[in-house]
Enzyme design. Sequence first.
Site, PDB file in Angstrom:
ATOM      1  N   GLU A  79      -3.248  10.203   2.900  1.00 19.57           N
ATOM      2  CA  GLU A  79      -4.450  10.321   3.720  1.00 19.57           C
ATOM      3  C   GLU A  79      -4.534  11.738   4.265  1.00 19.57           C
ATOM      4  O   GLU A  79      -3.558  12.268   4.804  1.00 19.57           O
ATOM      5  CB  GLU A  79      -4.419   9.310   4.874  1.00 19.57           C
ATOM      6  CG  GLU A  79      -4.491   7.874   4.390  1.00 19.57           C
ATOM      7  CD  GLU A  79      -4.312   6.863   5.511  1.00 19.57           C
ATOM      8  OE1 GLU A  79      -5.074   5.886   5.540  1.00 19.57           O
ATOM      9  OE2 GLU A  79      -3.405   7.062   6.341  1.00 19.57           O
ATOM     10  N   ASP A 131       0.011   5.297   0.627  1.00 19.07           N
ATOM     11  CA  ASP A 131      -1.118   6.106   1.083  1.00 19.07           C
ATOM     12  C   ASP A 131      -0.849   7.600   1.084  1.00 19.07           C
ATOM     13  O   ASP A 131       0.182   8.052   1.598  1.00 19.07           O
ATOM     14  CB  ASP A 131      -1.476   5.744   2.536  1.00 19.07           C
ATOM     15  CG  ASP A 131      -1.990   4.327   2.687  1.00 19.07           C
ATOM     16  OD1 ASP A 131      -2.449   3.763   1.683  1.00 19.07           O
ATOM     17  OD2 ASP A 131      -1.930   3.799   3.809  1.00 19.07           O
ATOM     18  N   GLU A 174       0.844  -1.202   0.000  1.00 17.36           N
ATOM     19  CA  GLU A 174       0.000   0.000   0.000  1.00 17.36           C
ATOM     20  C   GLU A 174       0.875   1.247   0.000  1.00 17.36           C
ATOM     21  O   GLU A 174       1.933   1.282   0.653  1.00 17.36           O
ATOM     22  CB  GLU A 174      -0.904  -0.002   1.233  1.00 17.36           C
ATOM     23  CG  GLU A 174      -2.064   0.972   1.173  1.00 17.36           C
ATOM     24  CD  GLU A 174      -3.133   0.629   2.215  1.00 17.36           C
ATOM     25  OE1 GLU A 174      -3.606  -0.530   2.230  1.00 17.36           O
ATOM     26  OE2 GLU A 174      -3.466   1.517   3.021  1.00 17.36           O
TER      27      GLU A 174
END
Length: 310
Positions: A129, A127, A125
């Site tokens: 955010e 990310d 992953e």
Amino acid sequence: MAVLQEIVVLCLLVLCMAASVSAHSRHSHYTPPPNVIRLTDVFSRVSIGREYSTFFGGSNTKLLNNGSDANLALDKSSGSGLASRNKFYYGFFSAAIKLPSGLSPGVVVAFYLSNADNYPHNHDEIDIELLGHDQRNDWVLQTNVYANGSTGTGREEKFYLWFDPTEQHHHYSIIWNSHHVVFLVDNIPVREFAHSSSVYPSKPMSLYATIWDGSQWATHGGKYPVNYKYAPFVVSFAEMEMTGCVFNQTAIVTSCSMANPSSLDPVDGPEFVRLSKEQIEAMDWARRKLMFYSYCNDRSRFKVMPSECK
């Protein structure tokens, strides 16, 4: 006495207003370095309607402008999200995002790559955010990298933004190739994660755009949950870019074709092997002025610092 009371009340109001303005724009006086290449102007944009499918929260997903833009909403019933129809093995990924205005504690807006659907126990992953805050407009950018299911040893770094992300769209971008992962905001690199790390995403991933309830952890470790009195929380995604290696899932051996080819190649191009002098200077500025948390400085989590931190 009445005049004195009025003066005291007036002073208190002025102090409150000053504190409020300070809290809402504490970093807006920073000006990013000029002369950094605008990668978001180099690669072509894609239609969200054609390149994405609904991931969850169907009724809270609205396509606009013939599918080129999308509004995603979070309300008491559900969040919402989009997932790319293709999987990618390296590339440049970007979206112009306008965040929900008003109080937004516990709200998480995410733009990220993941393969958890195919590798539930050892997924990768990357990310971006954006975490809502207990103070109006005071959003936080969190970046993270996982590989092979390393969710217990995430590589989080957190930044303040140098603008109000609720007033207009701003670009949030990811470069992922065999050399490094680079996170950019309005084309300013804020973080580089080198492939030399033992934790490096190496399997094809889909691209996601979501908004969801992160009450348990997003704002001050879960101290401030989502207040649905202010719902719906609506985030706007526009100017989506996905340029890179599209993974061929039917091939016997790993193969791919370039999506939206341009004069620059984010997968194998020499310009993407390392950051330019201007990009390095801009990243140094962002990290000195705006980064307030790095896992590399968190001795409570890591008794022995990860190799890339040394």
